[in-house]
Design a protein around this motif. Structure first.
Motif, PDB file in Angstrom:
ATOM      1  N   GLU A   8     -10.697   2.869   2.534  1.00 48.89           N
ATOM      2  CA  GLU A   8      -9.314   3.689   1.967  1.00 48.89           C
ATOM      3  C   GLU A   8      -9.074   5.031   3.625  1.00 48.89           C
ATOM      4  N   ASN A   9      -9.878   4.704   4.889  1.00 47.22           N
ATOM      5  CA  ASN A   9      -9.976   5.897   5.324  1.00 47.22           C
ATOM      6  C   ASN A   9      -9.389   4.751   6.507  1.00 47.22           C
ATOM      7  N   LEU A  10      -9.974   3.755   6.751  1.00 46.53           N
ATOM      8  CA  LEU A  10      -9.423   2.914   7.320  1.00 46.53           C
ATOM      9  C   LEU A  10      -7.538   3.039   6.814  1.00 46.53           C
ATOM     10  N   ALA A  11      -7.323   2.414   6.037  1.00 46.32           N
ATOM     11  CA  ALA A  11      -5.833   2.183   5.665  1.00 46.32           C
ATOM     12  C   ALA A  11      -5.527   3.207   6.558  1.00 46.32           C
ATOM     13  N   THR A  12      -5.613   5.336   5.398  1.00 47.12           N
ATOM     14  CA  THR A  12      -4.670   6.447   6.373  1.00 47.12           C
ATOM     15  C   THR A  12      -4.698   6.195   7.592  1.00 47.12           C
ATOM     16  N   LEU A  33     -15.527  -9.788   6.359  1.00 48.68           N
ATOM     17  CA  LEU A  33     -15.728 -10.450   5.156  1.00 48.68           C
ATOM     18  C   LEU A  33     -15.050  -9.251   4.477  1.00 48.68           C
ATOM     19  N   TRP A  34     -15.733  -8.160   4.675  1.00 53.45           N
ATOM     20  CA  TRP A  34     -16.345  -6.874   3.743  1.00 53.45           C
ATOM     21  C   TRP A  34     -14.678  -6.442   3.410  1.00 53.45           C
ATOM     22  N   ILE A  35     -14.328  -6.002   4.606  1.00 50.69           N
ATOM     23  CA  ILE A  35     -13.637  -4.976   4.706  1.00 50.69           C
ATOM     24  C   ILE A  35     -11.758  -5.203   4.795  1.00 50.69           C
ATOM     25  N   MET A  36     -12.087  -6.412   5.427  1.00 50.09           N
ATOM     26  CA  MET A  36     -10.260  -6.899   4.967  1.00 50.09           C
ATOM     27  C   MET A  36      -9.445  -6.850   3.654  1.00 50.09           C
ATOM     28  N   GLU A  37     -10.012  -7.636   3.246  1.00 47.32           N
ATOM     29  CA  GLU A  37      -9.566  -7.691   1.875  1.00 47.32           C
ATOM     30  C   GLU A  37      -9.150  -6.108   1.129  1.00 47.32           C
ATOM     31  N   ARG A  38     -10.019  -5.636   1.304  1.00 44.84           N
ATOM     32  CA  ARG A  38     -10.036  -3.735   0.331  1.00 44.84           C
ATOM     33  C   ARG A  38      -9.471  -3.374   1.583  1.00 44.84           C
ATOM     34  N   LEU A  39      -8.948  -3.457   2.623  1.00 45.37           N
ATOM     35  CA  LEU A  39      -7.788  -2.954   3.435  1.00 45.37           C
ATOM     36  C   LEU A  39      -6.575  -3.231   2.764  1.00 45.37           C
ATOM     37  N   GLU A  97      -0.912  -0.524  -1.375  1.00 47.95           N
ATOM     38  CA  GLU A  97      -0.443   0.271  -2.592  1.00 47.95           C
ATOM     39  C   GLU A  97       1.170   0.858  -2.344  1.00 47.95           C
ATOM     40  N   PRO A  98       1.714   1.174  -3.668  1.00 50.13           N
ATOM     41  CA  PRO A  98       2.491   2.435  -2.917  1.00 50.13           C
ATOM     42  C   PRO A  98       2.693   3.897  -2.697  1.00 50.13           C
ATOM     43  N   ASN A  99       3.991   3.673  -2.052  1.00 46.22           N
ATOM     44  CA  ASN A  99       3.929   4.842  -1.403  1.00 46.22           C
ATOM     45  C   ASN A  99       2.860   5.121   0.101  1.00 46.22           C
ATOM     46  N   ARG A 100       2.106   4.392   0.235  1.00 48.89           N
ATOM     47  CA  ARG A 100       1.585   4.017   1.151  1.00 48.89           C
ATOM     48  C   ARG A 100       1.682   4.408   2.917  1.00 48.89           C
ATOM     49  N   MET A 101       2.908   3.635   2.747  1.00 48.90           N
ATOM     50  CA  MET A 101       3.807   4.108   3.517  1.00 48.90           C
ATOM     51  C   MET A 101       5.440   4.529   3.921  1.00 48.90           C
ATOM     52  N   PHE A 102       5.465   5.032   4.790  1.00 44.87           N
ATOM     53  CA  PHE A 102       6.832   5.407   5.034  1.00 44.87           C
ATOM     54  C   PHE A 102       7.539   4.519   5.325  1.00 44.87           C
ATOM     55  N   SER A 103       7.318   3.680   6.771  1.00 52.88           N
ATOM     56  CA  SER A 103       8.122   2.405   6.950  1.00 52.88           C
ATOM     57  C   SER A 103       8.043   1.744   5.829  1.00 52.88           C
ATOM     58  N   ARG A 104       9.540   0.939   5.938  1.00 55.18           N
ATOM     59  CA  ARG A 104       9.503  -0.396   4.827  1.00 55.18           C
ATOM     60  C   ARG A 104       9.955  -2.002   5.648  1.00 55.18           C
ATOM     61  N   SER A 105       9.934  -1.245   7.113  1.00 57.37           N
ATOM     62  CA  SER A 105       9.697  -2.552   8.221  1.00 57.37           C
ATOM     63  C   SER A 105       8.955  -3.287   7.671  1.00 57.37           C
ATOM     64  N   LYS A 106       8.894  -5.238   7.689  1.00 61.13           N
ATOM     65  CA  LYS A 106       7.988  -6.077   7.473  1.00 61.13           C
ATOM     66  C   LYS A 106       6.728  -5.362   7.854  1.00 61.13           C
TER      67      LYS A 106
END
Ligand SMILES: [Zn+2]
Length: 298
Positions: free
Chosen positions: A228-232, A257-263, A269-278
Motif C-alpha cells: 500500500e505504501n509502495l503504491a502511494t 515474489l511477495w510484493i509485486m502481485e500485491r503492488l 485500484e480505482p482513484n489510485r492515480m490521476f493519470s489516465r495514460s497507459k
C-alpha cells in the motif's frame, strides 16, 4: 580501455568494461574504515595495477568511471555515511596517478540506472523511472531517452518524498519519507517487529522468514501494508512523469515474489492515480551487481 570502479558499503570492485560488458574484474573488501580516504585510494590503485598485470595489459586507460554511494556534488563525495566519507575528492587523488585520463564520479543509483537504460531492461523505452530499493530508496528518471540531472545536487531523491504527514522518522531528519516505509531495511524491521524478534538479520534470513511464514496472517497484513505504501509513492511518480516503464533494482528484486502481485493490485485500484495514460510496464533490473561498474564508464 575503460575502467569502472564500484564503491560499495563494504567492498570496492574494479573492472575493465567494453561495450557494456565487464571483461575482467577484481574486488576487495573494505575492512579498515579509519583513515578510509588513504586506504581507498591505495586499494583502487592496487586493484587497477593488479588487473592490468594479471591480464598482461599495457596501461592505456582512456577513462575511469566511479560509482559511489551517498551524495555526490561537483566531483566530490559530499556524504557517504556507510563508508564514513565526508567531503572527499577521490578524483583529484586518482588524477595524481592518472593525470591524462578522463575521470568521472556519479552516485551508484544513477550509475545502475544508466547501465540498465543502455544495456538492460529499459533500453527500448524513452520515458523511464529506475527505483533502487535497498537500504534506502534512490531514483533516476529518463525522459525522451535522456537522464534528467539537476544542477545543484544529485536530485531525484524519491526516497525522501513524504508519503505520510508526521509519519515515521527518516534517517534524513524528515518525517514520513517513502524510504522510511518502503526500503528493504524498513521491510526487514517491520517483519522482525511483527515476529517479536530483536536480532539483526541478513537479506537471506529475511527471505527465509517470508518463505516460512507465508500463511502467517500478521506477515500477510504487513506485506499488504508495505505494498500500500509502495503504491502511494509509485502512483505519485507515475502521475508526475508518466513513465512507459518502471524498473526496480537493489535487493528489492529478491522479494519480487511477495510484493509485486500485491503492488499491482493496489496500483490498479480505482482513484489510485490521476493519470489516465497507459499503465507502465514493471520490470526487475537485469544487470544486478555489474550495473555499478558498467554504468560508471557511460
Ligand atoms: Zn528522508
Amino acid at each position: 580501455m575503460k575502467i569502472g570502479i564500484d564503491l560499495g558499503g563494504s567492498h570496492v570492485a574494479v573492472g575493465i568494461v567494453e561495450n557494456g560488458k565487464i571483461q575482467k574484474h577484481l574486488e576487495k573488501d573494505i575492512v579498515e574504515k579509519r583513515q578510509i580516504e588513504n586506504v581507498l585510494v591505495e586499494d583502487i590503485l592496487n586493484l587497477i595495477k593488479a588487473l592490468l598485470d594479471n591480464n598482461k595489459l599495457e596501461e592505456n586507460i582512456e577513462k575511469i568511471g566511479i560509482s559511489a554511494p551517498g551524495i555526490i556534488h561537483n566531483d566530490t563525495i559530499v556524504k557517504a555515511s556507510n563508508l564514513n566519507l565526508y567531503n572527499f575528492n577521490l578524483i583529484s587523488k586518482l588524477k595524481e596517478n592518472y593525470p591524462k585520463t578522463e575521470i568521472n564520479i556519479r552516485n551508484d543509483g544513477k550509475c545502475a540506472a544508466v547501465a540498465e537504460k543502455k544495456y538492460g531492461s529499459m533500453q527500448n523505452y524513452s520515458d523511464c523511472i529506475f527505483m533502487n530499493i535497498g537500504t534506502g530508496i534512490g531514483g533516476a528518471v529518463f525522459l525522451n531517452y535522456k537522464l534528467l540531472e539537476p544542477k545543484k545536487s544529485s536530485g531525484f531523491e524519491i526516497g525522501h518524498m513524504v508519503i505520510q504527514k508526521d509519519g515515521k522518522l527518516c534517517t534524513c531528519g524528515k518525517k514520513g519519507c517513502f524510504e522510511a516505509y518502503c526500503s528493504i531495511k524498513a521491510l526487514k524491521n517491520q517483519v522482525l517487529e511483527v515476529l517479536g524478534k530483536e536480532e539483526n538479520i541478513t537479506g537471506k534470513e529475511l527471505w527465509n522468514l517470508l518463505k516460512y511464514n507465508d500463511k502467517n496472517e500478521k506477515i500477510e497484513n504487513l506485506l499488504d501494508e508495505y505494498a500500500e505504501n509502495l503504491a502511494t509513492g509509485i502512483s505519485n511518480l507515475i502521475d508526475i512523469f508518466e513513465p512507459e516503464i518502471i524498473c526496480f533494482g537493489g535487493s528489492f528484486i529478491h522479494y519480487e515474489l511477495w510484493i509485486m502481485e500485491r503492488l499491482m493490485k493496489k496500483l490498479q485500484e480505482p482513484n489510485r492515480m490521476f493519470s489516465r495514460s497507459k499503465f507502465p510496464q514493471m520490470s526487475m533490473a537485469v544487470l544486478k551487481n555489474e550495473a555499478g561498474i558498467i554504468g560508471a564508464v557511460e
